[in-house]
Design a protein around this motif. Structure first.
Motif, mmCIF file in Angstrom:
data_model
loop_
_atom_site.group_PDB
_atom_site.id
_atom_site.type_symbol
_atom_site.label_atom_id
_atom_site.label_comp_id
_atom_site.label_asym_id
_atom_site.label_seq_id
_atom_site.Cartn_x
_atom_site.Cartn_y
_atom_site.Cartn_z
ATOM 1 N N LEU A 9 0.751 -1.115 0.115
ATOM 2 C CA LEU A 9 0.005 -0.103 -0.144
ATOM 3 C C LEU A 9 0.932 1.252 -0.003
ATOM 4 C CD1 LEU A 9 -2.675 -1.100 2.684
ATOM 5 C CD2 LEU A 9 -2.956 -0.655 -0.162
ATOM 6 N N ASN A 10 1.884 1.263 0.807
ATOM 7 C CA ASN A 10 2.971 2.388 0.738
ATOM 8 C C ASN A 10 3.475 2.566 -0.741
ATOM 9 O OD1 ASN A 10 2.616 2.798 3.231
ATOM 10 N ND2 ASN A 10 4.245 1.679 3.821
ATOM 11 N N ARG A 11 3.768 1.512 -1.442
ATOM 12 C CA ARG A 11 4.500 1.735 -2.652
ATOM 13 C C ARG A 11 3.248 2.340 -3.698
ATOM 14 N NH1 ARG A 11 6.862 -3.150 -1.397
ATOM 15 N NH2 ARG A 11 9.219 -3.017 -0.925
ATOM 16 N N ALA A 12 1.982 1.752 -3.367
ATOM 17 C CA ALA A 12 0.726 2.123 -4.240
ATOM 18 C C ALA A 12 0.303 3.577 -3.792
ATOM 19 C CB ALA A 12 -0.274 1.114 -4.250
ATOM 20 N N ALA A 61 9.677 12.145 -8.382
ATOM 21 C CA ALA A 61 9.533 10.995 -8.271
ATOM 22 C C ALA A 61 11.158 10.414 -8.096
ATOM 23 C CB ALA A 61 8.962 10.233 -9.617
ATOM 24 N N VAL A 62 11.865 10.781 -8.697
ATOM 25 C CA VAL A 62 13.220 10.345 -8.728
ATOM 26 C C VAL A 62 13.866 10.474 -7.350
ATOM 27 C CG1 VAL A 62 15.839 10.781 -9.626
ATOM 28 C CG2 VAL A 62 13.845 10.846 -11.296
ATOM 29 N N THR A 63 13.681 12.063 -6.764
ATOM 30 C CA THR A 63 13.993 12.192 -5.501
ATOM 31 C C THR A 63 13.552 11.258 -4.325
ATOM 32 O OG1 THR A 63 14.168 14.262 -6.135
ATOM 33 C CG2 THR A 63 14.135 13.807 -3.766
ATOM 34 N N GLY A 64 12.121 10.784 -4.579
ATOM 35 C CA GLY A 64 11.597 9.975 -3.780
ATOM 36 C C GLY A 64 12.265 8.391 -3.886
ATOM 37 N N LEU A 65 12.572 8.145 -4.865
ATOM 38 C CA LEU A 65 13.248 6.728 -5.191
ATOM 39 C C LEU A 65 14.589 6.904 -4.703
ATOM 40 C CD1 LEU A 65 12.941 4.090 -6.715
ATOM 41 C CD2 LEU A 65 13.868 4.869 -8.702
ATOM 42 N N ALA A 66 15.301 7.832 -4.728
ATOM 43 C CA ALA A 66 16.674 8.059 -4.226
ATOM 44 C C ALA A 66 16.612 7.840 -2.706
ATOM 45 C CB ALA A 66 17.352 9.224 -4.606
ATOM 46 N N TYR A 67 15.561 8.550 -2.180
ATOM 47 C CA TYR A 67 15.438 8.466 -0.612
ATOM 48 C C TYR A 67 15.281 7.022 -0.332
ATOM 49 C CZ TYR A 67 13.747 9.678 3.899
ATOM 50 O OH TYR A 67 13.646 9.971 5.479
ATOM 51 N N GLU A 68 14.167 6.383 -0.902
ATOM 52 C CA GLU A 68 13.937 5.099 -0.406
ATOM 53 C C GLU A 68 15.187 3.915 -0.575
ATOM 54 O OE1 GLU A 68 10.449 1.669 -1.361
ATOM 55 O OE2 GLU A 68 10.493 3.632 -2.474
ATOM 56 N N THR A 69 15.891 4.282 -1.633
ATOM 57 C CA THR A 69 17.104 3.564 -1.682
ATOM 58 C C THR A 69 17.948 3.589 -0.797
ATOM 59 O OG1 THR A 69 16.659 3.686 -4.178
ATOM 60 C CG2 THR A 69 18.892 2.815 -3.422
ATOM 61 N N SER A 70 17.973 4.745 -0.355
ATOM 62 C CA SER A 70 19.161 5.056 0.931
ATOM 63 C C SER A 70 18.528 5.306 2.114
ATOM 64 C CB SER A 70 19.821 6.338 0.503
ATOM 65 O OG SER A 70 18.991 7.469 0.698
#
Length: 424
Positions: A9-12, A61-70
């Motif tokens: 649900l968090n990812r969606a 979106a890219v910023t959120g993806l980078a934040y989630e990765t780190s």
């Protein structure tokens, strides 16, 4: 089952927000009675903003993806202030890095590597390999204890002078990254001396400051407390320490405050009964328990305070230096002496004859003289020539013996092309 749905649900969540936004727009249009043509005209009017909005959305979106990765890395280090990110309370109110280092050090001490500590001590304390190994094992066992009502350890280092007792205690503090509180107990031979360590009662001179020991332990509760030549302290000073060792605290006389000693390591040195202890150590080298029992009895017969002996965790006997071990210590002492004059010893710059003289004098004097005492006699012989060498601009020197046995200083030039001889 529900726990496994939470990450999904968090990812969606972005898609759900977009769907909610579309439904909200339709609902507003219906409420305002907008026709399809009017809605289409509004969409056409906003066409110019589509590309910038798409770019901003992509960047987010890219910023959120980078934040989630780190995320895992950030969780370990804590959030840092970066124009809108919330600063971790520890980063704001204290030195987070220093706190993490203290926690890491505590963890390292809890799982102390005895072999590594023993090897570090053996490399620095010459001729006392067995003592280094035994004390490293003791430290490992005692630091692993979770519940203690008294200091980590109370150890007596006994043996002839100049064998490395004080130096071992200093190296213990250095290798274990603990502060060192060093007290010369020969200066504590009067009853009044207790006030230097434990403070003065209210109304007396010095009552406005903490004692050297209580203040030191208050600031550094995990210190190594070195009590040099403990047998020379006054009985009243002994009594004060008994509380520290029995009850796990000392009382500051000026305020009545109790300062904990449960994280401290007490290391006592003594030169008493050296001949008896050396004989016991040689005879019972492979029977540690029997050696400990006889050592306690020998110290008691020599007048060592029984109340202190009863509270010792271990007695470590230092052997008199012999042969090459004595030469090694003498060489290090001579090097320190020369550096005290602002000079350096050239590699191989201490003549073997100089060290042989030290060894012969040590043998003639028996256990009564230490290598340090004999080095002082060498200093008397060469101090003047060392001063002259320094005045002549020397940086490196060597000590050599002449045919008549006198020791002289030679100046080593940087190019090694020539040597200037400076005699006493």
């Amino acid at each position: 089952m529900f726990k496994s749905l939470v990450p999904m649900l968090n990812r969606a969540m972005p898609l759900m927000m977009a769907a909610f936004l579309i439904l909200a727009v339709i609902q507003v249009a219906v409420m305002l009675h907008l026709s399809l043509n009017g809605l289409w005209a509004a969409i056409e009017w906003g066409r110019r903003f589509y590309l910038p909005l798409a770019g901003i959305s992509a960047l987010l979106a890219v910023t959120g993806l980078a934040y989630e990765t780190s995320a895992e890395k950030l969780a370990r280090r804590g959030l840092r202030r970066r124009k809108g990110l919330i600063m971790d309370v520890l980063s704001r109110l204290t030195n987070r890095g220093a706190l993490e280092e203290l926690m890491a050090r505590e963890q390292r001490e809890t799982v102390l590597d005895a072999d590594e500590l023993a090897a570090s001590l053996r490399a620095r304390v010459i001729g006392q390999d067995q003592v280094c190994e035994d004390i490293a094992q003791q430290m490992r066992r005692r630091l692993a204890l979770q519940v203690r009502g008294k200091p980590v350890g109370i150890f007596l280092l006994a043996g002839p002078p100049g064998t490395g007792k004080t130096y071992l205690a200093k190296q213990m503090a250095k290798q274990m990254e603990r502060p060192l509180l060093h007290f010369d107990m020969t200066q504590m031979s009067s009853a009044h001396a207790a006030t230097q360590l434990f403070g003065s009662p209210k109304g007396y001179v010095g009552s406005d400051t903490f004692g050297k020991l209580t203040g030191g332990l208050k600031d550094h509760p995990d210190a190594v407390v070195l009590l040099d030549e403990i047998e020379k302290a006054h009985p009243d000073v002994f009594k004060k320490f008994l509380t520290a060792w029995n009850d796990g605290h000392v009382t500051e006389a000026s305020t009545g405050e109790q300062v904990s000693t449960t994280r401290a390591i007490f290391m006592l040195t003594s030169n008493i009964a050296t001949e008896a202890l050396t004989e016991i150590a040689d005879r019972l080298a492979n029977e540690p328990e029997k050696m400990r029992a006889e050592s306690v009895e020998a110290l008691r017969k020599s007048g060592f305070a029984p109340e202190v002996l009863n509270r010792l965790d271990r007695i470590f006997i230092f052997r008199a230096l012999r042969g090459l071990d004595l030469a090694r210590v003498a060489a290090l002492e001579i090097e320190a002496m020369i550096e005290g004059y602002g000079l350096h010893v050239e590699t191989g710059g201490i003549d073997a004859g100089v060290l042989f003289q030290v060894m012969v004098k040590q043998k003639n004097l028996g256990t009564g003289a230490s290598a340090r005492d004999l080095v002082r006699s060498i200093e008397d012989m060469v101090s003047e020539s060392l001063i002259v060498a320094r005045q002549q601009g020397a940086k490196r020197v060597r000590l050599v013996t002449q045919d008549d046995g006198t020791v002289i200083t030679e100046i080593a030039s940087d190019s090694e092309a020539q040597l200037g001889r400076v005699s006493h």
